[in-house]
Design a protein around this motif. Structure first.
Motif, PDB file in Angstrom:
ATOM      1  N   TYR A   1      23.329  39.656  31.720  1.00  0.00           N
ATOM      2  CA  TYR A   1      23.507  41.033  31.277  1.00  0.00           C
ATOM      3  C   TYR A   1      24.985  41.408  31.352  1.00  0.00           C
ATOM      4  CZ  TYR A   1      18.470  41.429  31.470  1.00  0.00           C
ATOM      5  OH  TYR A   1      17.133  41.237  31.247  1.00  0.00           O
TER       6      TYR A   1
ATOM      7  N   ILE B   1      20.922  46.241  25.014  1.00  0.00           N
ATOM      8  CA  ILE B   1      19.482  46.440  25.140  1.00  0.00           C
ATOM      9  C   ILE B   1      19.158  47.883  24.743  1.00  0.00           C
ATOM     10  CG2 ILE B   1      19.207  44.692  26.950  1.00  0.00           C
ATOM     11  CD1 ILE B   1      18.942  46.970  28.981  1.00  0.00           C
ATOM     12  N   ARG B   2      17.900  48.115  24.401  1.00  0.00           N
ATOM     13  CA  ARG B   2      17.485  49.472  24.013  1.00  0.00           C
ATOM     14  C   ARG B   2      17.314  50.377  25.221  1.00  0.00           C
ATOM     15  NH1 ARG B   2      12.649  47.373  20.597  1.00  0.00           N
ATOM     16  NH2 ARG B   2      12.750  46.136  22.460  1.00  0.00           N
TER      17      ARG B   2
ATOM     18  N   CYS C   1      10.187  45.108  35.897  1.00  0.00           N
ATOM     19  CA  CYS C   1       9.530  44.411  34.783  1.00  0.00           C
ATOM     20  C   CYS C   1       8.494  43.428  35.312  1.00  0.00           C
ATOM     21  CB  CYS C   1      10.557  43.673  33.923  1.00  0.00           C
ATOM     22  SG  CYS C   1      11.570  44.765  32.906  1.00  0.00           S
TER      23      CYS C   1
ATOM     24  N   GLU D   1       5.783  42.964  32.509  1.00  0.00           N
ATOM     25  CA  GLU D   1       6.495  43.071  31.231  1.00  0.00           C
ATOM     26  C   GLU D   1       7.635  42.060  31.171  1.00  0.00           C
ATOM     27  OE1 GLU D   1       7.850  47.096  31.096  1.00  0.00           O
ATOM     28  OE2 GLU D   1       5.822  47.909  30.928  1.00  0.00           O
ATOM     29  N   THR D   2       7.989  41.677  29.974  1.00  0.00           N
ATOM     30  CA  THR D   2       9.114  40.781  29.772  1.00  0.00           C
ATOM     31  C   THR D   2      10.392  41.618  29.687  1.00  0.00           C
ATOM     32  OG1 THR D   2       7.714  39.253  28.545  1.00  0.00           O
ATOM     33  CG2 THR D   2      10.098  39.016  28.261  1.00  0.00           C
TER      34      THR D   2
ATOM     35  N   GLU E   1      13.993  42.926  28.621  1.00  0.00           N
ATOM     36  CA  GLU E   1      14.758  42.804  27.377  1.00  0.00           C
ATOM     37  C   GLU E   1      15.879  41.799  27.567  1.00  0.00           C
ATOM     38  OE1 GLU E   1      15.909  46.181  24.735  1.00  0.00           O
ATOM     39  OE2 GLU E   1      15.195  47.327  26.463  1.00  0.00           O
ATOM     40  N   LYS E   2      16.111  40.992  26.563  1.00  0.00           N
ATOM     41  CA  LYS E   2      17.233  40.059  26.588  1.00  0.00           C
ATOM     42  C   LYS E   2      18.343  40.650  25.725  1.00  0.00           C
ATOM     43  CE  LYS E   2      14.902  35.898  27.710  1.00  0.00           C
ATOM     44  NZ  LYS E   2      15.477  34.980  28.596  1.00  0.00           N
TER      45      LYS E   2
ATOM     46  N   LYS F   1      20.493  38.845  21.534  1.00  0.00           N
ATOM     47  CA  LYS F   1      19.563  37.756  21.265  1.00  0.00           C
ATOM     48  C   LYS F   1      20.089  36.744  20.247  1.00  0.00           C
ATOM     49  CE  LYS F   1      15.957  41.092  21.896  1.00  0.00           C
ATOM     50  NZ  LYS F   1      16.272  42.329  21.249  1.00  0.00           N
TER      51      LYS F   1
END
Length: 113
Positions: free
Chosen positions: A9, A29-30, A58, A63-64, A66-67, A70
Motif C-alpha cells: 500500500y 483504492i476506493r 477485512c 472480505e478480500t 482492496e489491492k 492493480k
C-alpha cells in the motif's frame, strides 16, 4: 520521501499548518484509510497501524482487501491520438497495450522521483 509504503500500500504525506500536523491517506483504492502524526515517525507508525487494522477488519469480515494499483485502468484520449498510437503499434508488430505500457515506462523512468 514523497510517499509511505507498507505491505503493498502507498500513502500520501500532507501537512496541515492549521493543525501543525502531518496526515495522509492510502492511494489507489476506493476505500478511505487515513492516518496522522505530529512527526514523520509518528505519521509512519499510524500509517502502518491503519493498514494493519484495515487488513484485520477485512479478515474478520471475510472480505478480500482492496489491492491498490492493480495494473488495469481506463484511459480516455482523443480519437486522433488513439489512431496514431494504434497504427504505430501495428507497425511495430505489438499490441496497443504493450505500446502504451512502453510509452508509460519510458516516461516514468525519466522521472527523478
Amino acid at each position: 520521501m514523497k510517499y509511505l509504503e507498507y505491505k503493498g500500500y502507498t500513502g500520501s504525506i500532507e501537512y496541515s499548518s492549521e493543525d501543525n500536523l502531518l496526515y495522509g491517506k492510502v492511494l489507489g483504492i476506493r476505500g478511505l484509510i487515513s492516518y496522522e502524526g505530529e512527526t514523520g515517525k509518528l505519521l509512519e507508525v499510524d500509517f502502518k497501524e491503519a493498514i494493519n487494522v484495515y487488513l484485520a477488519d477485512c479478515k474478520n469480515a471475510g472480505e478480500t482487501p482492496e489491492k491498490p494499483f492493480k495494473g488495469s485502468f481506463n484511459v480516455r484520449i482523443p480519437a486522433s491520438l488513439h489512431q496514431k498510437a494504434a497504427l504505430l503499434a501495428m507497425e511495430a508488430k505489438t499490441s496497443l497495450n504493450n505500446f502504451v505500457t512502453e510509452a508509460i515506462r519510458s516516461r516514468v523512468s525519466k522521472d527523478p522521483a
